[in-house]
Design an enzyme around this catalytic site. Structure first.
Site, PDB file in Angstrom:
ATOM      1  N   HIS A   1     -54.530  -0.260 -49.515  1.00 54.58           N
ATOM      2  CA  HIS A   1     -55.824  -0.719 -50.020  1.00 54.58           C
ATOM      3  C   HIS A   1     -56.295   0.117 -51.218  1.00 54.58           C
ATOM      4  O   HIS A   1     -56.976  -0.404 -52.100  1.00 54.58           O
ATOM      5  CB  HIS A   1     -56.849  -0.752 -48.878  1.00 54.58           C
ATOM      6  CG  HIS A   1     -56.520  -1.796 -47.838  1.00 54.58           C
ATOM      7  ND1 HIS A   1     -56.929  -1.722 -46.538  1.00 54.58           N
ATOM      8  CD2 HIS A   1     -55.778  -2.943 -47.935  1.00 54.58           C
ATOM      9  CE1 HIS A   1     -56.473  -2.796 -45.869  1.00 54.58           C
ATOM     10  NE2 HIS A   1     -55.769  -3.531 -46.696  1.00 54.58           N
TER      11      HIS A   1
ATOM     12  N   HIS B   1     -49.983 -12.471 -46.655  1.00 56.12           N
ATOM     13  CA  HIS B   1     -50.057 -12.115 -45.228  1.00 56.12           C
ATOM     14  C   HIS B   1     -51.446 -11.530 -44.998  1.00 56.12           C
ATOM     15  O   HIS B   1     -51.628 -10.315 -45.018  1.00 56.12           O
ATOM     16  CB  HIS B   1     -48.954 -11.124 -44.861  1.00 56.12           C
ATOM     17  CG  HIS B   1     -47.583 -11.693 -45.023  1.00 56.12           C
ATOM     18  ND1 HIS B   1     -46.997 -11.892 -46.244  1.00 56.12           N
ATOM     19  CD2 HIS B   1     -46.692 -12.147 -44.096  1.00 56.12           C
ATOM     20  CE1 HIS B   1     -45.792 -12.434 -46.074  1.00 56.12           C
ATOM     21  NE2 HIS B   1     -45.586 -12.595 -44.779  1.00 56.12           N
TER      22      HIS B   1
ATOM     23  N   SER C   1     -57.423  -6.916 -46.402  1.00 52.25           N
ATOM     24  CA  SER C   1     -57.150  -7.225 -47.814  1.00 52.25           C
ATOM     25  C   SER C   1     -57.929  -8.444 -48.338  1.00 52.25           C
ATOM     26  O   SER C   1     -58.405  -8.387 -49.489  1.00 52.25           O
ATOM     27  CB  SER C   1     -55.640  -7.395 -48.035  1.00 52.25           C
ATOM     28  OG  SER C   1     -55.070  -8.270 -47.097  1.00 52.25           O
TER      29      SER C   1
ATOM     30  N   GLU D   1     -52.110 -17.168 -43.739  1.00 50.21           N
ATOM     31  CA  GLU D   1     -52.034 -16.493 -42.444  1.00 50.21           C
ATOM     32  C   GLU D   1     -51.435 -17.476 -41.439  1.00 50.21           C
ATOM     33  O   GLU D   1     -52.000 -18.540 -41.199  1.00 50.21           O
ATOM     34  CB  GLU D   1     -53.412 -15.993 -41.986  1.00 50.21           C
ATOM     35  CG  GLU D   1     -53.448 -15.400 -40.585  1.00 50.21           C
ATOM     36  CD  GLU D   1     -52.379 -14.321 -40.318  1.00 50.21           C
ATOM     37  OE1 GLU D   1     -52.270 -13.371 -41.105  1.00 50.21           O
ATOM     38  OE2 GLU D   1     -51.644 -14.459 -39.319  1.00 50.21           O
TER      39      GLU D   1
ATOM     40  N   ASP E   1     -46.455 -20.800 -43.502  1.00 53.68           N
ATOM     41  CA  ASP E   1     -45.481 -19.751 -43.790  1.00 53.68           C
ATOM     42  C   ASP E   1     -45.513 -19.456 -45.293  1.00 53.68           C
ATOM     43  O   ASP E   1     -45.057 -20.268 -46.100  1.00 53.68           O
ATOM     44  CB  ASP E   1     -44.098 -20.252 -43.355  1.00 53.68           C
ATOM     45  CG  ASP E   1     -42.997 -19.264 -43.700  1.00 53.68           C
ATOM     46  OD1 ASP E   1     -43.303 -18.167 -44.207  1.00 53.68           O
ATOM     47  OD2 ASP E   1     -41.828 -19.603 -43.440  1.00 53.68           O
TER      48      ASP E   1
ATOM     49  N   ASP F   1     -47.727  -8.499 -47.738  1.00 58.11           N
ATOM     50  CA  ASP F   1     -47.926  -7.445 -46.748  1.00 58.11           C
ATOM     51  C   ASP F   1     -47.527  -7.932 -45.356  1.00 58.11           C
ATOM     52  O   ASP F   1     -48.378  -8.062 -44.466  1.00 58.11           O
ATOM     53  CB  ASP F   1     -49.417  -7.035 -46.794  1.00 58.11           C
ATOM     54  CG  ASP F   1     -49.762  -5.978 -45.766  1.00 58.11           C
ATOM     55  OD1 ASP F   1     -48.869  -5.188 -45.400  1.00 58.11           O
ATOM     56  OD2 ASP F   1     -50.931  -5.951 -45.322  1.00 58.11           O
TER      57      ASP F   1
HETATM   58  N1  SAM Z   1     -52.817  -7.857 -45.454  1.00 59.77           N
HETATM   59  C1  SAM Z   1     -53.659  -7.565 -44.309  1.00 59.77           C
HETATM   60  C2  SAM Z   1     -54.589  -6.408 -44.669  1.00 59.77           C
HETATM   61  O1  SAM Z   1     -54.212  -5.552 -45.482  1.00 59.77           O
HETATM   62  O2  SAM Z   1     -55.709  -6.403 -44.169  1.00 59.77           O
HETATM   63  C3  SAM Z   1     -52.839  -7.229 -43.090  1.00 59.77           C
HETATM   64  C4  SAM Z   1     -51.756  -8.238 -42.790  1.00 59.77           C
HETATM   65  S1  SAM Z   1     -50.755  -7.901 -41.389  1.00 59.77           S
HETATM   66  C5  SAM Z   1     -49.860  -6.499 -41.847  1.00 59.77           C
HETATM   67  C6  SAM Z   1     -49.557  -9.182 -41.526  1.00 59.77           C
HETATM   68  C7  SAM Z   1     -50.063 -10.581 -41.167  1.00 59.77           C
HETATM   69  O3  SAM Z   1     -49.108 -11.553 -41.604  1.00 59.77           O
HETATM   70  C8  SAM Z   1     -50.257 -10.816 -39.682  1.00 59.77           C
HETATM   71  O4  SAM Z   1     -51.578 -11.211 -39.441  1.00 59.77           O
HETATM   72  C9  SAM Z   1     -49.270 -11.954 -39.345  1.00 59.77           C
HETATM   73  O5  SAM Z   1     -49.772 -12.870 -38.383  1.00 59.77           O
HETATM   74  C10 SAM Z   1     -49.092 -12.640 -40.675  1.00 59.77           C
HETATM   75  N2  SAM Z   1     -47.801 -13.323 -40.889  1.00 59.77           N
HETATM   76  C11 SAM Z   1     -46.593 -12.994 -40.372  1.00 59.77           C
HETATM   77  N3  SAM Z   1     -45.634 -13.794 -40.882  1.00 59.77           N
HETATM   78  C12 SAM Z   1     -46.252 -14.645 -41.752  1.00 59.77           C
HETATM   79  C13 SAM Z   1     -45.783 -15.684 -42.628  1.00 59.77           C
HETATM   80  N4  SAM Z   1     -44.477 -16.007 -42.673  1.00 59.77           N
HETATM   81  N5  SAM Z   1     -46.687 -16.328 -43.408  1.00 59.77           N
HETATM   82  C14 SAM Z   1     -48.004 -16.003 -43.357  1.00 59.77           C
HETATM   83  N6  SAM Z   1     -48.509 -15.020 -42.538  1.00 59.77           N
HETATM   84  C15 SAM Z   1     -47.637 -14.352 -41.753  1.00 59.77           C
END
Ligand code: SAM
Length: 320
Positions: free
Chosen positions: A19, A42, A125, A145, A173, A194
């Site tokens: 961040h 993500h 984020s 998400e 996805d 992320d």
């Molecule tokens: N970026 C966020 C932050 O900094 O606050 C944290 C994200 S967390 C590390 C990763 C997220 O990606 C999870 O909520 C998960 O459910 C989601 N996720 C996993 N695979 C994904 C995909 N293929 N496409 C979209 N989201 C996905």
């Protein structure tokens, strides 16, 4: 479906790195008035409670964001830090040794989500990005998400902003979904990638997504967070991103933050204890030219303040 929930990890040392870098990149990119498209591939749930069950169970924020703002906490024995950090976390009082500008900016952005004197809310984020885009009506923020529960929470959190068409949530996805938006009409974009890396295949999918994205839109800024763990795919990820950047003739930057040793230890009963995440990194393709100096200063201070043992450290390297 995945079991990863960012609520357990919000505000940990990896979030401090990610961040702080995200804010520094966006501060630079928003200096120009031209419309900016930001893609958070993500996104997570958007907002987290540091006094909620998830955060209290893991105690990770206590060793991350809450440690940065809790002066007295830095002298406490490690075991006492988690509850003390949460209780004592106040609005950042002017420290005797002021934080570097980028780290202070990060602390101030998080503080702006909290009313009163204690830090109970941690912005993910999507909200950090939205905060930095405020007042820029031509910008667009697209949030991906996949997890149904987090996507639902994210939609509800975003709805409160009444941001209309400026922010859209895509429950799909993102490794596939990003493609249709590149290149963006304004030809200015930041992509934050992320993943949770819960699936081993995420590492290869990050590389495939970045390769496709850079080929579609070479001048975008791309930021990938990755864990530094003893797993070949994790080790290879920054090396592969560097190969991609060099092959495509794009400048790059790689920054890492380490807070403790990665060695396994044993507890009193002789059972092996894993150290948890000791380090992580962010790899940026087409970084702002100011980012290297900014992160060197910020991560030097973060490594000292967040150190859990003598194995702390940071690195910032770049190339063009
Ligand atoms: N970026 C966020 C932050 O900094 O606050 C944290 C994200 S967390 C590390 C990763 C997220 O990606 C999870 O909520 C998960 O459910 C989601 N996720 C996993 N695979 C994904 C995909 N293929 N496409 C979209 N989201 C996905």
């Amino acid at each position: 479906m995945f079991s990863y929930r960012h609520a357990f990890h919000a505000g940990n040392h990896a979030d401090v790195l990610k961040h702080t870098a995200l804010i520094a990149v966006l501060r630079h990119m928003t200096q120009k008035d031209t419309a900016l498209n930001v893609f958070d591939t993500h996104a997570g749930a958007g907002l987290y409670r540091l006094d909620g069950d998830y955060a209290q169970t893991s105690g990770e924020a206590a060793d991350g964001f809450l440690r940065l703002i809790s002066k007295e906490n830095q002298t406490l024995p490690l075991k006492e830090q988690a509850p003390a950090a949460i209780k004592n976390a106040a609005k950042p009082a002017p420290p005797s040794n002021p934080l570097p500008a980028a780290l202070q900016d990060y602390v101030d952005v998080v503080a702006s989500f909290n009313k009163g004197t204690s830090h109970t809310v941690y912005p993910g984020s999507p909200f950090i990005i939205q905060h930095l885009l405020q007042g820029r009506d031509r910008d667009r923020l697209k949030l991906f998400e996949l997890h149904p529960t987090d996507a639902k929470t994210l939609r509800a959190n975003i709805a409160q902003l009444e941001a209309g068409r400026l922010i859209t949530v895509h429950q799909e996805d993102s490794f596939e979904g990003l493609k249709k938006f590149l290149p963006p009409p304004s030809r200015r974009a930041l992509v934050l990638c992320d993943p949770s890396y819960e699936l081993k295949t995420d590492y290869a999918r990050v590389i495939a997504m970045m390769t496709d994205a850079v080929q579609r839109f070479a001048t975008g800024t791309y930021m990938v967070w990755y864990p530094i763990i003893p797993r070949p795919e994790a080790h290879d990820l920054p090396r592969k991103l560097k190969t991609l950047a060099v092959r495509e003739g794009r400048p790059w930057l790689n920054a890492t933050l380490t807070v403790k040793s990665s060695k396994l230890t044993t507890d009193d009963e002789g059972d092996v204890v894993r150290p948890g995440l000791p380090s992580s990194g962010v790899f940026v393709i087409n970084p702002p030219h100011t980012l290297k100096a900014t992160l060197k200063e910020a991560l030097g201070a973060a490594a000292k303040l967040l150190a859990q043992d003598k194995n702390k450290g940071f690195e910032v390297e770049s190339g063009s």
